[in-house]
Design a protein around this motif. Structure first.
Motif, PDB file in Angstrom:
ATOM      1  N   ALA A   1     -12.086  48.545  -2.383  1.00 13.54           N
ATOM      2  CA  ALA A   1     -11.462  49.772  -2.871  1.00 13.54           C
ATOM      3  C   ALA A   1      -9.985  49.511  -3.156  1.00 13.54           C
ATOM      4  N   GLY A   2      -9.369  50.425  -3.839  1.00 12.68           N
ATOM      5  CA  GLY A   2      -7.946  50.317  -4.140  1.00 12.68           C
ATOM      6  C   GLY A   2      -7.669  49.375  -5.295  1.00 12.68           C
ATOM      7  N   ASP A   3      -6.485  48.798  -5.292  1.00 13.57           N
ATOM      8  CA  ASP A   3      -6.040  47.889  -6.352  1.00 13.57           C
ATOM      9  C   ASP A   3      -6.430  46.462  -5.966  1.00 13.57           C
ATOM     10  N   ALA A   4      -7.725  46.155  -6.083  1.00 11.66           N
ATOM     11  CA  ALA A   4      -8.271  44.872  -5.650  1.00 11.66           C
ATOM     12  C   ALA A   4      -7.939  43.760  -6.651  1.00 11.66           C
ATOM     13  N   PRO A   5      -7.753  42.527  -6.149  1.00 12.32           N
ATOM     14  CA  PRO A   5      -7.522  41.405  -7.066  1.00 12.32           C
ATOM     15  C   PRO A   5      -8.779  41.097  -7.864  1.00 12.32           C
ATOM     16  N   GLY A   6      -8.584  40.588  -9.057  1.00 11.68           N
ATOM     17  CA  GLY A   6      -9.723  40.151  -9.861  1.00 11.68           C
ATOM     18  C   GLY A   6     -10.252  38.827  -9.341  1.00 11.68           C
ATOM     19  N   GLY A   7     -11.375  38.388  -9.885  1.00 10.14           N
ATOM     20  CA  GLY A   7     -11.951  37.117  -9.485  1.00 10.14           C
ATOM     21  C   GLY A   7     -10.948  35.985  -9.667  1.00 10.14           C
ATOM     22  N   ARG A   8     -10.947  35.059  -8.724  1.00 13.04           N
ATOM     23  CA  ARG A   8     -10.011  33.942  -8.786  1.00 13.04           C
ATOM     24  C   ARG A   8     -10.475  32.814  -7.891  1.00 13.04           C
TER      25      ARG A   8
END
Length: 181
Positions: A28-35
């Motif tokens: 949830a929230g402002d999650a990082p994208g795949g990396r």
């Protein structure tokens, strides 16, 4: 059969040692994208897991995220300048004596880095500590830990494509360095 994929993932997996099981952490929230080749460390004083950098096949980032385990949500941190350059393959460790986390080294597109930065969550800023000090080697994919008794950042191993490490097997280093904080 060996399979190789360029796919990166944006899942957070949490291991519970009491139940000896894995579960999906909240995104949830402002999650990082795949990396990939990012670094993470847990700060028990702030009850946050910090994630810095990494990227998707050559596109490294300077993003810093904090995950709140109690809420299962992410927030993207917007620190004041200066901050570390975009990188992947760096190492991160929690600093229990002053709070926050340290990052060391990593790959910046053309070469490995030899700098160390400390994130101060109370003041929401980065502090560069060891850039160009010629006391630690350029290194990526190393491991770091903080020796709080002697106040030192300890770096072991890693990768150095130019084979500058003193104890190596190919481009993998087997040496230990310490930086006095």
């Amino acid at each position: 059969i060996l399979s190789f994929t360029r796919e990166v993932f944006d899942e957070l997996l949490v291991f519970d040692a009491r139940s000896d099981s894995w579960s999906q952490g909240g995104n949830a929230g402002d999650a990082p994208g795949g990396r990939q080749r990012h670094a993470m460390a847990f700060d028990p004083q702030q009850d946050r897991v910090y994630l810095f950098g990494g990227g998707d096949w050559g596109q490294s980032t300077t993003e810093l995220f904090a995950w709140d385990p109690a809420a299962g949500s992410w927030s993207k941190t917007a620190p004041a300048a200066p901050w570390p350059t975009a990188r992947a393959g760096h190492a991160m460790a929690h600093d229990p004596s002053s709070g926050g986390v340290w990052i060391f080294g990593g790959f910046l597109g053309e070469d490995w880095e030899d700098d160390a930065w400390r994130w101060d969550p109370r003041h929401r800023q980065w502090e560069e500590r060891a850039a160009g000090a010629a006391v630690m080697p350029q290194r990526g994919s190393a491991a770091v830990a903080l020796d709080t008794v002697r106040n030192r950042l300890v770096v072991f191993g890693g990768k150095d494509d130019l084979q500058r490490c003193s104890d190596r097997t190919g481009d993998l280093c087997g040496d230990t360095w310490e930086y006095d904080l």
